[in-house]
Scaffold this motif. Structure first.
Motif, PDB file in Angstrom:
ATOM      1  N   GLY A  33       0.993  -1.002   0.318  1.00 57.32           N
ATOM      2  CA  GLY A  33       0.227   0.278  -0.120  1.00 57.32           C
ATOM      3  C   GLY A  33       0.573   1.392  -0.237  1.00 57.32           C
ATOM      4  O   GLY A  33       0.135   2.397   0.887  1.00 57.32           O
ATOM      5  N   ASN A  34       2.053   0.798  -0.597  1.00 62.25           N
ATOM      6  CA  ASN A  34       2.958   2.297  -0.370  1.00 62.25           C
ATOM      7  C   ASN A  34       2.876   2.768  -1.501  1.00 62.25           C
ATOM      8  O   ASN A  34       2.644   2.456  -2.542  1.00 62.25           O
ATOM      9  CB  ASN A  34       4.879   1.253   0.085  1.00 62.25           C
ATOM     10  N   PRO A  35       4.071   3.789  -1.659  1.00 60.59           N
ATOM     11  CA  PRO A  35       3.690   4.732  -3.277  1.00 60.59           C
ATOM     12  C   PRO A  35       4.748   3.213  -3.902  1.00 60.59           C
ATOM     13  O   PRO A  35       5.459   3.216  -3.584  1.00 60.59           O
ATOM     14  CB  PRO A  35       4.574   5.891  -2.826  1.00 60.59           C
ATOM     15  N   GLU A  36       4.372   3.253  -5.238  1.00 58.61           N
ATOM     16  CA  GLU A  36       5.166   2.757  -6.098  1.00 58.61           C
ATOM     17  C   GLU A  36       6.329   3.491  -6.828  1.00 58.61           C
ATOM     18  O   GLU A  36       6.161   4.453  -5.919  1.00 58.61           O
ATOM     19  CB  GLU A  36       4.441   2.214  -7.479  1.00 58.61           C
ATOM     20  N   GLY A  37       7.864   2.930  -7.097  1.00 63.76           N
ATOM     21  CA  GLY A  37       8.792   3.507  -7.794  1.00 63.76           C
ATOM     22  C   GLY A  37       9.387   2.986  -7.881  1.00 63.76           C
ATOM     23  O   GLY A  37       9.796   1.680  -7.070  1.00 63.76           O
ATOM     24  N   SER A  38      10.944   3.181  -8.373  1.00 64.52           N
ATOM     25  CA  SER A  38      12.463   2.367  -8.151  1.00 64.52           C
ATOM     26  C   SER A  38      12.706   2.986  -7.355  1.00 64.52           C
ATOM     27  O   SER A  38      14.018   2.608  -6.785  1.00 64.52           O
ATOM     28  CB  SER A  38      12.834   2.418  -9.068  1.00 64.52           C
ATOM     29  N   GLY A  39      12.710   3.897  -5.893  1.00 65.81           N
ATOM     30  CA  GLY A  39      13.615   4.729  -5.444  1.00 65.81           C
ATOM     31  C   GLY A  39      14.253   3.623  -3.831  1.00 65.81           C
ATOM     32  O   GLY A  39      14.913   3.970  -3.759  1.00 65.81           O
ATOM     33  N   TYR A  40      12.807   2.646  -3.665  1.00 64.61           N
ATOM     34  CA  TYR A  40      13.316   1.857  -3.473  1.00 64.61           C
ATOM     35  C   TYR A  40      14.145   0.386  -3.222  1.00 64.61           C
ATOM     36  O   TYR A  40      15.184   0.569  -2.182  1.00 64.61           O
ATOM     37  CB  TYR A  40      11.523   0.398  -2.498  1.00 64.61           C
ATOM     38  N   PHE A  41      14.435   0.246  -4.533  1.00 66.96           N
ATOM     39  CA  PHE A  41      15.722  -0.799  -4.999  1.00 66.96           C
ATOM     40  C   PHE A  41      16.517   0.195  -4.640  1.00 66.96           C
ATOM     41  O   PHE A  41      18.112   0.408  -4.189  1.00 66.96           O
ATOM     42  CB  PHE A  41      15.163  -0.635  -6.586  1.00 66.96           C
ATOM     43  N   TRP A  42      16.776   1.626  -5.164  1.00 68.96           N
ATOM     44  CA  TRP A  42      17.954   2.259  -5.329  1.00 68.96           C
ATOM     45  C   TRP A  42      18.562   2.699  -3.904  1.00 68.96           C
ATOM     46  O   TRP A  42      19.323   3.029  -3.835  1.00 68.96           O
ATOM     47  CB  TRP A  42      18.158   3.492  -5.591  1.00 68.96           C
ATOM     48  N   LEU A  43      17.488   3.138  -2.989  1.00 70.25           N
ATOM     49  CA  LEU A  43      18.246   2.769  -1.608  1.00 70.25           C
ATOM     50  C   LEU A  43      18.842   1.624  -1.008  1.00 70.25           C
ATOM     51  O   LEU A  43      19.581   2.086  -0.460  1.00 70.25           O
ATOM     52  CB  LEU A  43      17.029   3.305  -0.767  1.00 70.25           C
ATOM     53  N   LEU A  44      18.327   0.371  -1.309  1.00 68.44           N
ATOM     54  CA  LEU A  44      18.893  -1.199  -1.303  1.00 68.44           C
ATOM     55  C   LEU A  44      20.100  -1.337  -1.242  1.00 68.44           C
ATOM     56  O   LEU A  44      21.171  -0.931  -0.784  1.00 68.44           O
ATOM     57  CB  LEU A  44      18.081  -1.906  -1.871  1.00 68.44           C
ATOM     58  N   GLN A  45      20.505  -0.243  -2.576  1.00 70.90           N
ATOM     59  CA  GLN A  45      21.720  -0.034  -3.762  1.00 70.90           C
ATOM     60  C   GLN A  45      22.873   1.106  -2.930  1.00 70.90           C
ATOM     61  O   GLN A  45      24.083   0.367  -2.555  1.00 70.90           O
ATOM     62  CB  GLN A  45      21.594   0.738  -4.869  1.00 70.90           C
ATOM     63  N   TYR A  46      22.026   2.288  -2.563  1.00 69.28           N
ATOM     64  CA  TYR A  46      23.228   3.237  -1.397  1.00 69.28           C
ATOM     65  C   TYR A  46      23.494   2.071  -0.135  1.00 69.28           C
ATOM     66  O   TYR A  46      25.078   2.669   0.653  1.00 69.28           O
ATOM     67  CB  TYR A  46      21.944   4.344  -1.252  1.00 69.28           C
ATOM     68  N   ILE A  47      22.361   1.644   0.623  1.00 70.86           N
ATOM     69  CA  ILE A  47      22.158   0.909   1.685  1.00 70.86           C
ATOM     70  C   ILE A  47      23.814   0.126   2.140  1.00 70.86           C
ATOM     71  O   ILE A  47      24.889  -0.106   2.565  1.00 70.86           O
ATOM     72  CB  ILE A  47      21.670  -0.207   2.262  1.00 70.86           C
ATOM     73  N   VAL A  48      23.952  -0.619   0.723  1.00 70.56           N
ATOM     74  CA  VAL A  48      24.921  -1.510   0.179  1.00 70.56           C
ATOM     75  C   VAL A  48      26.265  -1.091   0.512  1.00 70.56           C
ATOM     76  O   VAL A  48      27.182  -1.367   0.410  1.00 70.56           O
ATOM     77  CB  VAL A  48      24.364  -2.586  -0.983  1.00 70.56           C
ATOM     78  N   VAL A  49      26.556  -0.200  -0.504  1.00 67.95           N
ATOM     79  CA  VAL A  49      27.408   0.282  -1.232  1.00 67.95           C
ATOM     80  C   VAL A  49      28.229   1.577   0.110  1.00 67.95           C
ATOM     81  O   VAL A  49      29.015   1.051   0.457  1.00 67.95           O
ATOM     82  CB  VAL A  49      27.556   1.409  -2.130  1.00 67.95           C
ATOM     83  N   PHE A  50      27.545   1.987   0.642  1.00 63.00           N
ATOM     84  CA  PHE A  50      27.659   2.831   2.071  1.00 63.00           C
ATOM     85  C   PHE A  50      28.017   1.542   3.173  1.00 63.00           C
ATOM     86  O   PHE A  50      28.989   2.207   4.174  1.00 63.00           O
ATOM     87  CB  PHE A  50      26.389   3.122   2.892  1.00 63.00           C
ATOM     88  N   GLY A  51      27.219   0.552   3.098  1.00 63.23           N
ATOM     89  CA  GLY A  51      27.601  -0.844   3.807  1.00 63.23           C
ATOM     90  C   GLY A  51      29.246  -1.212   4.051  1.00 63.23           C
ATOM     91  O   GLY A  51      29.662  -1.917   4.624  1.00 63.23           O
ATOM     92  N   LEU A  52      29.808  -1.064   2.728  1.00 62.59           N
ATOM     93  CA  LEU A  52      30.865  -1.457   2.510  1.00 62.59           C
ATOM     94  C   LEU A  52      31.935  -0.541   3.162  1.00 62.59           C
ATOM     95  O   LEU A  52      32.781  -1.244   3.825  1.00 62.59           O
ATOM     96  CB  LEU A  52      31.034  -1.840   0.918  1.00 62.59           C
ATOM     97  N   GLY A  53      31.358   0.265   2.523  1.00 60.25           N
ATOM     98  CA  GLY A  53      32.519   0.880   4.283  1.00 60.25           C
ATOM     99  C   GLY A  53      32.532   1.257   4.921  1.00 60.25           C
ATOM    100  O   GLY A  53      33.363   0.850   5.900  1.00 60.25           O
ATOM    101  N   TRP A  54      31.060   1.272   5.764  1.00 58.52           N
ATOM    102  CA  TRP A  54      30.724   0.892   7.280  1.00 58.52           C
ATOM    103  C   TRP A  54      31.395  -0.074   7.646  1.00 58.52           C
ATOM    104  O   TRP A  54      31.839  -0.161   8.587  1.00 58.52           O
ATOM    105  CB  TRP A  54      29.592   0.653   7.603  1.00 58.52           C
ATOM    106  N   ASP A  55      30.977  -1.472   7.043  1.00 57.55           N
ATOM    107  CA  ASP A  55      32.531  -2.916   7.495  1.00 57.55           C
ATOM    108  C   ASP A  55      33.557  -2.518   7.663  1.00 57.55           C
ATOM    109  O   ASP A  55      34.163  -3.287   8.253  1.00 57.55           O
ATOM    110  CB  ASP A  55      32.418  -3.622   5.975  1.00 57.55           C
ATOM    111  N   TYR A  56      33.908  -1.892   6.428  1.00 57.23           N
ATOM    112  CA  TYR A  56      35.559  -1.713   7.479  1.00 57.23           C
ATOM    113  C   TYR A  56      36.026  -0.819   8.723  1.00 57.23           C
ATOM    114  O   TYR A  56      36.812  -1.455   9.494  1.00 57.23           O
ATOM    115  CB  TYR A  56      35.938  -0.669   6.422  1.00 57.23           C
TER     116      TYR A  56
END
Length: 142
Positions: A33-56
């Protein structure tokens, strides 16, 4: 398990791009019931990319612990920080990350919570079943 940096990266990418992606696709389609869109996909990818830095950084912090381990309680704190970081970046600092034109703070919190809880459960159960030696190789599954 005492995770290594390579193990952290492999586990993060595997779980986010499988378990996290399934949940994210449900959000992208508006299933909840949320607004549709690819923004969620992009946010997931940002979480992954930033997370690689956080893992260090997490590996450096882990080295100060007497057992050099990273228990589940610290995983919850790290998840809270990583979510707050994206909120601070996008909502407070008003930095528009490409692909996140339809930013909804409330839906981000719901999406991030669903993804993170599912990834946490998978890391504590499925990973141990599918990759039995994963725990003994510092989180590396390849």
């Amino acid at each position: 398990m005492t995770p290594t940096l390579l193990g952290r990266w492999q586990t993060r990418i595997l779980l986010m791009e499988t378990v996290g992606l399934v949940i994210t696709l449900l959000f992208c389609s508006g299933f909840f019931g949320n607004p549709e869109g690819s923004g969620y996909f992009w946010l997931l990818q940002y979480i992954v990319v930033f997370g690689l830095g956080w893992d260090y950084l997490y590996i450096q912090i882990q080295n100060f612990r007497w057992d050099q381990d990273w228990p589940a309680a610290l995983q919850w704190i790290a998840a809270l920080w990583e979510g707050l970081f994206i909120i601070l970046l996008s909502d407070v600092a008003e930095i528009k990350l490409p692909g996140t034109d339809t930013w909804h703070l409330g839906w981000f919190i719901v999406h991030y919570s669903f993804v993170w809880i599912a990834v946490f459960i998978a890391s504590q159960s499925l990973m141990r079943l599918i990759f039995p030696r994963w725990r003994f190789r510092g989180g590396q599954w390849l």
